[in-house]
Design a protein around this motif. Sequence first.
Motif, PDB file in Angstrom:
ATOM      1  N   LEU A  90       1.041  -1.128  -0.048  1.00 54.63           N
ATOM      2  CA  LEU A  90      -0.103   0.162  -0.005  1.00 54.63           C
ATOM      3  C   LEU A  90       0.908   1.196   0.071  1.00 54.63           C
ATOM      4  CD1 LEU A  90      -3.181   0.555   0.002  1.00 54.63           C
ATOM      5  CD2 LEU A  90      -2.621   0.986   2.797  1.00 54.63           C
ATOM      6  N   ASP A  91       0.594   2.295  -0.977  1.00 54.80           N
ATOM      7  CA  ASP A  91       1.551   3.450  -0.978  1.00 54.80           C
ATOM      8  C   ASP A  91       0.728   4.609  -0.209  1.00 54.80           C
ATOM      9  OD1 ASP A  91      -0.221   4.965  -3.081  1.00 54.80           O
ATOM     10  OD2 ASP A  91       0.871   4.226  -4.768  1.00 54.80           O
ATOM     11  N   TYR A 118      -0.504   7.028  -1.268  1.00 52.33           N
ATOM     12  CA  TYR A 118      -1.893   7.489  -1.965  1.00 52.33           C
ATOM     13  C   TYR A 118      -2.938   6.480  -1.792  1.00 52.33           C
ATOM     14  CZ  TYR A 118       0.535  11.499  -3.949  1.00 52.33           C
ATOM     15  OH  TYR A 118       1.145  12.745  -3.969  1.00 52.33           O
ATOM     16  N   GLY A 119      -3.093   5.249  -1.186  1.00 51.18           N
ATOM     17  CA  GLY A 119      -3.799   4.216  -0.941  1.00 51.18           C
ATOM     18  C   GLY A 119      -4.046   3.226  -1.976  1.00 51.18           C
ATOM     19  N   ASN A 120      -2.854   3.270  -3.160  1.00 54.62           N
ATOM     20  CA  ASN A 120      -2.782   2.447  -4.033  1.00 54.62           C
ATOM     21  C   ASN A 120      -2.496   1.093  -3.463  1.00 54.62           C
ATOM     22  OD1 ASN A 120      -3.362   4.077  -6.612  1.00 54.62           O
ATOM     23  ND2 ASN A 120      -1.462   4.986  -5.821  1.00 54.62           N
ATOM     24  N   GLN A 121      -3.161   0.319  -3.857  1.00 57.25           N
ATOM     25  CA  GLN A 121      -2.794  -1.344  -3.229  1.00 57.25           C
ATOM     26  C   GLN A 121      -2.616  -2.506  -4.157  1.00 57.25           C
ATOM     27  OE1 GLN A 121      -5.769  -3.920  -3.739  1.00 57.25           O
ATOM     28  NE2 GLN A 121      -6.134  -4.650  -1.995  1.00 57.25           N
ATOM     29  N   THR A 169     -12.517  -0.579  -5.101  1.00 61.00           N
ATOM     30  CA  THR A 169     -12.071   0.649  -4.856  1.00 61.00           C
ATOM     31  C   THR A 169     -12.871   1.925  -5.596  1.00 61.00           C
ATOM     32  OG1 THR A 169     -10.261   0.298  -6.296  1.00 61.00           O
ATOM     33  CG2 THR A 169      -9.943   0.005  -4.063  1.00 61.00           C
ATOM     34  N   GLY A 226      -5.720   4.352  -5.839  1.00 63.75           N
ATOM     35  CA  GLY A 226      -5.543   5.155  -4.632  1.00 63.75           C
ATOM     36  C   GLY A 226      -6.003   6.474  -5.181  1.00 63.75           C
ATOM     37  N   TYR A 227      -6.099   7.739  -4.366  1.00 62.40           N
ATOM     38  CA  TYR A 227      -6.622   8.793  -4.575  1.00 62.40           C
ATOM     39  C   TYR A 227      -5.843   9.489  -5.786  1.00 62.40           C
ATOM     40  CZ  TYR A 227      -9.303   9.123  -0.455  1.00 62.40           C
ATOM     41  OH  TYR A 227     -10.402   9.061   0.459  1.00 62.40           O
ATOM     42  N   ILE A 254     -11.120   6.102   0.541  1.00 66.71           N
ATOM     43  CA  ILE A 254     -10.650   5.085   1.521  1.00 66.71           C
ATOM     44  C   ILE A 254     -10.523   5.770   2.839  1.00 66.71           C
ATOM     45  CG2 ILE A 254      -8.549   3.961   1.680  1.00 66.71           C
ATOM     46  CD1 ILE A 254      -7.725   4.697  -1.209  1.00 66.71           C
ATOM     47  N   PHE A 272      -6.417   9.626   5.127  1.00 68.48           N
ATOM     48  CA  PHE A 272      -6.174  10.295   3.791  1.00 68.48           C
ATOM     49  C   PHE A 272      -6.689  11.545   3.956  1.00 68.48           C
ATOM     50  CE2 PHE A 272      -5.817   5.853   2.607  1.00 68.48           C
ATOM     51  CZ  PHE A 272      -4.646   5.869   2.286  1.00 68.48           C
ATOM     52  N   HIS A 311      -4.536  14.262  -0.127  1.00 69.59           N
ATOM     53  CA  HIS A 311      -4.987  12.805   0.033  1.00 69.59           C
ATOM     54  C   HIS A 311      -3.571  12.009   0.172  1.00 69.59           C
ATOM     55  CE1 HIS A 311      -9.090  13.718  -0.291  1.00 69.59           C
ATOM     56  NE2 HIS A 311      -8.924  14.390  -1.523  1.00 69.59           N
TER      57      HIS A 311
END
Length: 254
Positions: free
Chosen positions: A101-102, A104-107, A132, A160-161, A177, A189, A194
Motif C-alpha cells: 500500500l502506498d 496515496y492508497g494504491n493497493q 475501490t 488510490g487517490y 478510502i 488520507f 490525500h
Amino acid sequence: MSGTAGASRAETCVVACAEAWRGDGEVLASPMGVVPTIGARLARLTFAPELMLTDGEATLMADVPPLGTAPAVAEGWLPYRRHLALVTGGRRHVMMGASQLDRYGNQNISCVGDWKRPARQLLGVRGAPVNTLNNPTSYWIPRHSPRVLVERVDMVCGVGYDRAAAAGPSATRFHRIPRVVTDLAVLDFETPDHVMRVRSLHPGVTAGEVRAATGFPLVVPAAVPVTRAPTDVELRLIREVLDPAGLREGEVRA
C-alpha cells in the motif's frame, strides 16, 4: 463508558476496525480477515445496528453469531450476481487486505516485483479495481512494515487517490478510502493532497516506531491521539459473544 485498560492489541484493533463503519448507514459491510470480521459484527451490535452482514458467502444474517458459527436467522440471499450489482452503486464498505500500500492508497495484492517476471505471485487483482472505484474501501494490515507500506506498489490493484483523480469524475464518484488500520496505528488520507497521515496511535506505540515501520514519509500531526480502547461492554462482546475462541490474538502480534 471509558476504555478498558486490560485490552490486548488485537482487541484495540477490533475496535479500530469497527469504527471504520461508524456513520455508514444501511450498507453492506464486507470485512476480510478475522479482526475486521469481528469489528464489523461489533459495530452491528453496538453503534451501527443498520449495517448489513453476510456469513462470508451468500446469506444476509439477521443475527450476529460468533466466528465460525452459522447464523440462526437469515434475512436475505445475496448470490454472486446480485452482490456485483450492489457493489457498483456505492452501497458497500469493504475492508480488504494489502500486500503493498502506498502513500496515496494504491493497493497491490497481485505480485511482488516486475509483473512480467514477479518474485512472488500473490492472489491476483481479484475485485480490487471494482471495489475501490465503486464503494468505500478501507484496509486492514496486521503487520505494519516497510515491506507493506511502500513508496510505490509493484502493481496497482486497488486504486488510490492520485490515480482516481487522474481518471476523472467517473472514477471519483464513489471512490473513498476511509481508514487503514494496522497493528500499530490508524491511518487515513484526510490531508489536502490525500496522502496518508497518522490518525491515531495504538496504546504503547510511538510516532517514531510508526515512521520507522513505513516505507515513505507519513504525515504525523503535532498532537496524535491514542486509539481508543474497547469499553467494558465492547470487550465482553468481543471475548464472550463474537470470538470466544480467541482467534483474534492469532492475527495480531502481541
